[in-house]
Design an enzyme around this catalytic site. Structure first.
Site, short mmCIF file in Angstrom:
data_model
loop_
_atom_site.label_atom_id
_atom_site.label_comp_id
_atom_site.label_asym_id
_atom_site.label_seq_id
_atom_site.Cartn_x
_atom_site.Cartn_y
_atom_site.Cartn_z
N GLU A 1 -3.83 1.25 -5.83
CA GLU A 1 -2.91 0.18 -6.20
C GLU A 1 -2.70 0.21 -7.70
OE1 GLU A 1 -0.22 -1.48 -5.70
OE2 GLU A 1 -1.13 -2.18 -3.82
N CYS B 1 0.87 -1.18 0.00
CA CYS B 1 0.00 0.00 0.00
C CYS B 1 0.90 1.22 0.00
CB CYS B 1 -0.91 0.00 1.22
SG CYS B 1 -1.94 1.48 1.38
#
Length: 254
Positions: free
Chosen positions: A111, A2
């Site tokens: 992402e 992340c």
């Protein structure tokens, strides 16, 4: 992994889900990046008998954990994520996993899907948020680093786990999601050891998140507006050329 996330909910909404006292005002943040300050929730110090103070409180930490034993932060790799499977074993995270677990509120995270080089396709960014909307809380770790001059810096990172089936089509890792009913158990480092919260280190259900393709504006930290989350159409996949088996080997103009 992340590497970027967002928190666009109001301070009142964040305070309510975290169960903390009223928060100071802050603007929506659409592109939170490593080294920036992030809002997290930690367990409050033991309260005196009769106190009605919440058992957790909100603090700011720098995103990028620095273990207490590091001598020179400039020569140490920025730890924005920690693999939940090994956090309790690694020197960088072991103490924090035992004593300083935190919650990181977010509206969602970004992402990038990295296709194989031979495909010729470009990197594609996705805005990944709870399908039901609202705020999601990631499991994280915190360390307070003391520099040579005696100044202290609170730092933190986000725990990750193997992606569920839905996110796995984009990336093989995703943040650990802690559900509201588990907040107290996750933050209780005085009574709960890492083994007592190991069951929380699981991928979110396949239908928990929705992934929305967005532009590459999110790649630049300077871009901080809501347009980062505007959906875009995915480019058509390149088709592999197929051999023509219909002819008899003779050349043709048609």
């Amino acid at each position: 992994m992340c590497g970027r996330f967002a928190l666009t909910a109001s301070p009142e909404e964040v305070a309510e889900i975290l169960g903390v006292m009223e928060l100071e005002g802050f603007p929506p943040r659409y592109n939170i990046a490593p080294t920036q300050p992030i809002l997290v929730a930690v367990a409050s110090p033991p309260a005196e008998p009769g106190s009605n103070r919440p058992d957790r409180m909100a603090v700011l930490v720098r995103w990028g954990l620095i273990p207490s034993w590091v001598k020179d932060p400039k020569e140490f790799t920025l730890l924005i994520n920690a693999r939940s499977e090994t956090a309790n074993e690694k020197a960088s995270f072991r103490a924090a996993m035992r004593h300083r677990r935190i919650l990181v509120p977010a509206s969602g995270f970004y992402e990038w899907h990295r296709p194989p080089k031979e495909s010729g396709e470009k990197l594609q960014a996705y805005w990944i948020r709870p399908k039901s909307g609202g705020i999601v809380c990631f499991g994280g770790l915190m360390e307070t680093y003391m520099s040579k001059d005696g100044s202290e810096l609170d730092t933190g990172c986000i725990l990750t786990v193997g992606a569920n089936k839905a996110i796995g089509e984009i990336h093989d890792r995703m943040p650990v999601v802690i559900q509201p009913q588990d907040f107290s158990r996750w933050l209780d480092c005085r009574h709960g050891e890492p083994r007592d919260v190991a069951d929380l280190l699981q991928p979110a259900a396949d239908d928990y998140f929705e992934a929305i393709p967005v532009s590459d504006l999110v790649n630049k930290v300077a871009n901080v507006g809501p347009e980062l989350q505007t959906p875009v159409a995915l480019p058509p996949k390149k088709q592999k050329p197929t051999a023509d088996k219909s002819g008899d080997g003779q050349m043709s103009l048609f």
